[in-house]
Design a protein around this motif. Structure first.
Motif, PDB file in Angstrom:
ATOM      1  N   UNK A  21       1.011  -1.138  -0.214  1.00  0.00           N
ATOM      2  CA  UNK A  21      -0.176  -0.142   0.044  1.00  0.00           C
ATOM      3  C   UNK A  21       0.730   1.181   0.233  1.00  0.00           C
ATOM      4  N   UNK A  22       1.974   1.303   0.528  1.00  0.00           N
ATOM      5  CA  UNK A  22       2.944   2.381   0.575  1.00  0.00           C
ATOM      6  C   UNK A  22       3.906   2.436  -0.669  1.00  0.00           C
ATOM      7  N   UNK A  23       3.769   1.509  -1.664  1.00  0.00           N
ATOM      8  CA  UNK A  23       4.596   1.473  -2.868  1.00  0.00           C
ATOM      9  C   UNK A  23       4.584   2.858  -3.442  1.00  0.00           C
ATOM     10  N   UNK A  24       3.559   3.441  -3.638  1.00  0.00           N
ATOM     11  CA  UNK A  24       3.596   4.826  -4.206  1.00  0.00           C
ATOM     12  C   UNK A  24       4.340   5.871  -3.573  1.00  0.00           C
ATOM     13  N   UNK A  25       4.334   5.541  -2.058  1.00  0.00           N
ATOM     14  CA  UNK A  25       5.083   6.791  -1.494  1.00  0.00           C
ATOM     15  C   UNK A  25       6.724   6.351  -1.780  1.00  0.00           C
ATOM     16  N   UNK A  26       6.894   5.154  -1.747  1.00  0.00           N
ATOM     17  CA  UNK A  26       8.412   4.748  -1.754  1.00  0.00           C
ATOM     18  C   UNK A  26       8.951   5.032  -3.031  1.00  0.00           C
ATOM     19  N   UNK A  27       8.060   4.732  -4.226  1.00  0.00           N
ATOM     20  CA  UNK A  27       8.413   4.943  -5.377  1.00  0.00           C
ATOM     21  C   UNK A  27       7.131   5.856  -6.198  1.00  0.00           C
ATOM     22  N   UNK A  43       6.816   7.440  -8.933  1.00  0.00           N
ATOM     23  CA  UNK A  43       6.968   7.019 -10.566  1.00  0.00           C
ATOM     24  C   UNK A  43       7.572   5.725 -10.744  1.00  0.00           C
ATOM     25  N   UNK A  44       6.811   5.022 -11.757  1.00  0.00           N
ATOM     26  CA  UNK A  44       7.539   3.946 -12.305  1.00  0.00           C
ATOM     27  C   UNK A  44       7.753   4.520 -13.716  1.00  0.00           C
ATOM     28  N   UNK A  45       9.095   3.861 -14.177  1.00  0.00           N
ATOM     29  CA  UNK A  45       9.397   4.379 -15.626  1.00  0.00           C
ATOM     30  C   UNK A  45      10.322   3.084 -16.126  1.00  0.00           C
ATOM     31  N   UNK A  46      10.395   3.075 -17.195  1.00  0.00           N
ATOM     32  CA  UNK A  46      10.986   2.105 -18.192  1.00  0.00           C
ATOM     33  C   UNK A  46      12.353   2.777 -18.806  1.00  0.00           C
ATOM     34  N   UNK A  92       2.834   7.918 -12.780  1.00  0.00           N
ATOM     35  CA  UNK A  92       2.644   7.939 -11.529  1.00  0.00           C
ATOM     36  C   UNK A  92       2.467   6.369 -10.983  1.00  0.00           C
ATOM     37  N   UNK A  93       3.143   6.141  -9.972  1.00  0.00           N
ATOM     38  CA  UNK A  93       2.693   4.829  -9.371  1.00  0.00           C
ATOM     39  C   UNK A  93       1.379   4.840  -8.808  1.00  0.00           C
ATOM     40  N   UNK A  94       0.725   5.665  -8.296  1.00  0.00           N
ATOM     41  CA  UNK A  94      -0.563   5.583  -7.772  1.00  0.00           C
ATOM     42  C   UNK A  94      -1.551   5.404  -8.785  1.00  0.00           C
ATOM     43  N   UNK A  95      -1.364   5.835 -10.252  1.00  0.00           N
ATOM     44  CA  UNK A  95      -2.134   5.566 -11.088  1.00  0.00           C
ATOM     45  C   UNK A  95      -2.248   4.006 -11.666  1.00  0.00           C
ATOM     46  N   UNK A  96      -1.090   3.442 -11.597  1.00  0.00           N
ATOM     47  CA  UNK A  96      -0.840   2.171 -12.130  1.00  0.00           C
ATOM     48  C   UNK A  96      -0.934   1.136 -11.064  1.00  0.00           C
TER      49      UNK A  96
END
Length: 294
Positions: A119-125, A127-130, A142-146
């Motif tokens: 649940x805290x992944x969006x706080x730790x990271x 944004x997700x990028x490749x 944004x991580x919270x959107x994915x």
């Protein structure tokens, strides 16, 4: 007591009287009746509220989400567990080590703690990028959107369950005698055919009972997804209604009734699966063809 037939005297067997067994049975029945009556007539349970909210739309929606999480998480965990077993049994030490570390980590930490971190992944990271060496950044969001709360709940439950199922699968496959595989290969059977015709049917006898227990456990573990937070499951729906009415007990009874109902259905399905894969070994399962009647 003796009897005589054609001049031959023999002893007639006398059945053993289990008086203590009958006394204990009657006491247990009396205790069960007294307990059931005390629950039924106790006004603090508010049975009228239980009947009113048993089929409440919010409760039914929570049941749907609970079932969806259970089914999807178990399906994903089964695929992951099968992959982990293949990696563990492979000759590659790197893959075997990764499989062992997965099982070690997810079995060694509480599922509630794992759900909190997902649940805290969006706080730790945030944004997700490749990034690719030649093309640079090809994807970013944004991580919270994915990684929505539903996705976090699903990943947390599936990853944790895969560690337990991997050990169940590994034990089931190891229980099959290696000599049967060698005999089948000596007869010219291909490896894939040996797996699906000999190994898996026998391993399922060992795998299904604990896997059924894990499925029932998964159903009840979904009540912890509030840690993500995922606010749609049955427990959360019952707590929401209870907080609105200031009546926690009747809504807990409602949730308990539904959990018992779903668990009973799962146990019924597990029983029939065990009978199916236990044919030929379980004496209570008849393997003879039914007689034709005219």
């Amino acid at each position: 007591m003796k009897s005589q037939i054609a001049g031959v005297e023999f002893n007639r067997p006398i059945p053993v009287r289990h008086y203590g067994r009958w006394i204990i049975t009657m006491l247990l029945i009396a205790l069960a009746l007294v307990t059931a009556r005390s629950i039924a007539v106790n006004p603090n349970f508010h049975w009228d509220v239980v009947g009113e909210y048993l089929f409440n739309p919010q409760i039914l929606s929570g049941i749907g989400w609970t079932l969806a999480l259970t089914v999807v998480a178990m399906a994903v965990s089964i695929l992951l567990a099968a992959t982990l077993v293949v990696m563990r049994s492979s000759g590659n030490p790197v893959m075997a080590s990764i499989s062992w570390l997965w099982v070690w980590f997810f079995r060694g930490t509480p599922v509630y703690t794992q759900l909190v971190f997902w649940g805290l992944l969006a706080v730790l990271y945030p944004r997700m990028s490749l990034n690719l060496p030649i093309f640079g950044e090809v994807f970013s969001a944004p991580t919270k959107d994915l990684f929505t709360p539903a996705m976090a709940a699903l990943v947390g439950l599936a990853f944790n369950e895969a560690a337990y199922l991997a050990e169940i699968f590994r034990a089931g496959f190891k229980a099959v005698d290696q000599g049967q595989t060698e005999a089948a290969e000596a007869l010219g059977m291909r490896r894939m055919k040996v797996m699906f015709r000999i190994i898996i049917p026998q391993a399922m006898r060992m795998i299904i009972p604990p896997t059924g227990n894990e499925t029932i456990g998964m159903l009840k573990t979904t009540s912890l997804v509030l840690a993500v937070p995922f606010a749609y499951d049955l427990t959360f729906a019952a707590n929401t209604v209870a907080n609105r009415l200031y009546m926690p007990v009747p809504l807990l009874v409602v949730a308990g009734i539904w959990y018992l109902t779903i668990t009973s259905v799962l146990m019924w399905g597990q029983y029939h699966l065990e009978r199916h894969f236990g044919r030929g070994t379980d004496r209570s399962v008849s393997t003879a063809a039914p007689e034709k009647t005219t």
